[in-house]
Design an enzyme around this catalytic site. Structure first.
Site, PDB file in Angstrom:
ATOM      1  N   GLU A  74       0.819  -1.204   0.000  1.00 51.83           N
ATOM      2  CA  GLU A  74       0.000   0.000   0.000  1.00 51.83           C
ATOM      3  C   GLU A  74       0.859   1.263   0.000  1.00 51.83           C
ATOM      4  O   GLU A  74       0.491   2.270  -0.609  1.00 51.83           O
ATOM      5  CB  GLU A  74      -0.938  -0.013   1.208  1.00 51.83           C
ATOM      6  N   ARG A 281      10.685 -10.614   0.161  1.00 47.87           N
ATOM      7  CA  ARG A 281       9.747  -9.535   0.458  1.00 47.87           C
ATOM      8  C   ARG A 281      10.024  -8.861   1.795  1.00 47.87           C
ATOM      9  O   ARG A 281       9.960  -7.648   1.917  1.00 47.87           O
ATOM     10  CB  ARG A 281       8.322 -10.109   0.446  1.00 47.87           C
ATOM     11  N   GLY A 322      14.618  -1.271  -0.922  1.00 48.18           N
ATOM     12  CA  GLY A 322      14.412  -0.213  -1.903  1.00 48.18           C
ATOM     13  C   GLY A 322      15.131  -0.387  -3.225  1.00 48.18           C
ATOM     14  O   GLY A 322      15.221   0.572  -3.997  1.00 48.18           O
ATOM     15  N   GLU A 323      15.641  -1.595  -3.536  1.00 54.84           N
ATOM     16  CA  GLU A 323      16.398  -1.772  -4.764  1.00 54.84           C
ATOM     17  C   GLU A 323      15.700  -2.665  -5.792  1.00 54.84           C
ATOM     18  O   GLU A 323      16.286  -2.969  -6.835  1.00 54.84           O
ATOM     19  CB  GLU A 323      17.770  -2.357  -4.457  1.00 54.84           C
ATOM     20  N   ASN A 348       3.051  -6.599  -6.930  1.00 51.63           N
ATOM     21  CA  ASN A 348       2.815  -5.555  -7.917  1.00 51.63           C
ATOM     22  C   ASN A 348       3.419  -5.889  -9.281  1.00 51.63           C
ATOM     23  O   ASN A 348       4.646  -5.843  -9.465  1.00 51.63           O
ATOM     24  CB  ASN A 348       3.400  -4.244  -7.387  1.00 51.63           C
ATOM     25  N   LEU A 350       2.929  -4.036 -11.899  1.00 47.81           N
ATOM     26  CA  LEU A 350       3.131  -2.795 -12.655  1.00 47.81           C
ATOM     27  C   LEU A 350       4.560  -2.273 -12.543  1.00 47.81           C
ATOM     28  O   LEU A 350       5.005  -1.502 -13.397  1.00 47.81           O
ATOM     29  CB  LEU A 350       2.140  -1.732 -12.180  1.00 47.81           C
ATOM     30  N   GLU A 351       5.279  -2.676 -11.503  1.00 47.03           N
ATOM     31  CA  GLU A 351       6.669  -2.218 -11.370  1.00 47.03           C
ATOM     32  C   GLU A 351       7.542  -2.728 -12.515  1.00 47.03           C
ATOM     33  O   GLU A 351       8.224  -1.922 -13.167  1.00 47.03           O
ATOM     34  CB  GLU A 351       7.223  -2.629 -10.009  1.00 47.03           C
TER      35      GLU A 351
END
Length: 439
Positions: A74, A281, A322-323, A348, A350-351
């Site tokens: 989110e 994750r 964050g990579e 996700n 869409l990334e």
């Protein structure tokens, strides 16, 4: 009456929830830290430092805009909205609440000191009142699907508008909510505006009592490929990954990584130079994945240790935060995790799509079924049901760069065609702010 019963049950279970959170803190100290915030004793965090909430705002600043994003997914979905709010409303501070430490870490990695963070308290009347007394937000924006009856009722009493942004609800969840119709109808009928992802989501929200419902689309489609991640990926590809076929398994889980490694071993039989970039994750699993790779006698390198890769290295473990987008940008093929096991529901798609990468995904995508179905129907993604199918798909795509490029282009086209939810949501915010008692 129903809310009274609900609240009584929360008072019974809240001590258990606190104890469980504290016990999780034995393995992951992030769960143990800031426990008082779960009861509304809120302190705002920016970077590594915390301040009592009253010191956050200067005398001329406007009350904060508050976004709640329960966890990592989110927070990532909220990123376009957060950036738009920072640009359009610089006079307001921006507070993001999460329910998990991993969500908090993602807030920090995405936005740094531009926003502040706190944990959302349990939905107990006293905790909710303490939280709102300290924060005094001018607007609450709740991402996707969180409904908290006591919190929503207290916001209504204080005339704090609530916007459910990019709201979604499954048919199964809607049926469960209907069984407690009075509770959720009361929560959604006051000062709540629902900006639903689809017409189906809108109808489901209306069926459980929401009165102000619009269809604005899914803000996830307003994702942009970070230029820094793209450039870092290109640099990685040109240096450490040069000449090797590379596939990324992003946002993976226990029970899934074993299948991914099995697939990679099958790939290595035909492409011994192939590299799997494994991105778990949850950070609290990094040590366990290290230990497991060692027990499997895998020649791997750890990103956190800046270990150099040789021709013998077959797995790169990304045990940093964050990579993921950087490694999607560096890869030939992206597998999106959480989809090979039935308990998670996928992450996700869409990334990698916005980076024009071909996407492979398992059969379990109930977190965002519409996106997964669209991607597969349009040929941007392929479903694999086993390690053998995954290995076969990877080998096929490795040998067909044209097919890889076509899949990547189709994914990017889907993202581009569905943008616009962000603008529609932003158009709702100014009227809500004008109606707020704290503006």
């Amino acid at each position: 009456m129903l809310r009274s019963v609900y609240t009584a049950l929360l008072y019974v279970f809240a001590p258990i929830a606190l104890a469980v959170t504290a016990l999780r803190g034995v393995r992951d100290p992030a769960y143990r830290d800031r426990l008082p915030e779960r009861l509304g004793f809120t302190r705002i965090f920016s970077g590594a430092e915390s301040e009592p909430v009253p010191r956050v705002r200067g005398p001329s600043a406007q009350p904060p805009l508050w976004i709640h994003a329960v966890s990592v997914g989110e927070v990532q979905a909220a990123a376009p909205l957060v950036r738009a709010l920072l640009k359009e409303y610089p006079q307001h501070s921006l507070l993001i609440t999460t329910a998990t430490p991993t969500g908090a870490q993602r807030v920090q990695s995405l936005f740094g000191g531009a926003v502040r963070h706190a944990y959302l308290p349990y939905d107990l009347p006293g905790a909710v009142r303490r939280f709102l007394d300290r924060v005094r937000p001018s607007l609450a924006i709740v991402m996707e699907r969180e409904i908290w009856p006591n919190l929503f009722r207290e916001c209504e009493r204080r005339r704090i508008p609530i916007l459910l942004a990019s709201a979604r609800i499954s048919e199964r969840s809607a049926l469960r909510h209907k069984k407690l119709a009075a509770l959720f109808s009361d929560a959604l009928s006051g000062n709540v505006t629902v900006a639903a992802q689809t017409t189906q989501d809108a109808e489901r929200y209306r069926s459980i009592g929401a009165r102000r419902v619009l269809v604005t689309g899914n803000v996830k489609f307003d994702i942009e490929a970070p230029e820094a991640a793209r450039k870092a990926g290109e640099e990685l590809r040109a240096t450490q990954l040069a000449g090797r076929p590379v596939w990324v398994a992003g946002s993976t889980h226990d029970g899934e990584e074993q299948q991914l490694l099995e697939a990679h071993r099958l790939v290595l039989e035909q492409r011994p130079d192939a590299l799997l970039v494994l991105v778990p994750r949850h950070p609290n699993r990094f040590d366990a994945v290290h230990a497991w790779l060692k027990s499997e006698q895998i020649a791997y390198a750890a990103r956190s240790r800046n270990e150099s890769m040789t021709a013998a290295t077959t797995v790169l473990l990304v045990d940093t935060l964050g990579e993921l987008m950087t490694f999607y940008a560096a890869a030939d093929i992206a597998f999106v995790g959480g989809s090979l096991i039935s308990t998670v529901g996928g992450h996700n798609l869409l990334e990698p799509a916005v980076l024009q990468r071909p996407i492979l995904v398992g059969p379990h995508n109930f977190n965002a079924p519409d996106i997964a179905q669209l991607m597969m129907e349009r040929g941007a993604a392929r479903q694999v049901d086993s390690a053998a199918q995954l290995a076969a798909a990877i080998l096929e795509l490795y040998t067909d760069p044209t097919a890889r490029a076509e899949m990547g282009a189709k994914g990017y086209a889907i993202v581009a065609e569905n943008r616009g939810a962000l603008q529609r949501i932003m158009e709702l915010i100014e009227p809500l702010l004008q109606a707020s008692s704290y503006t």
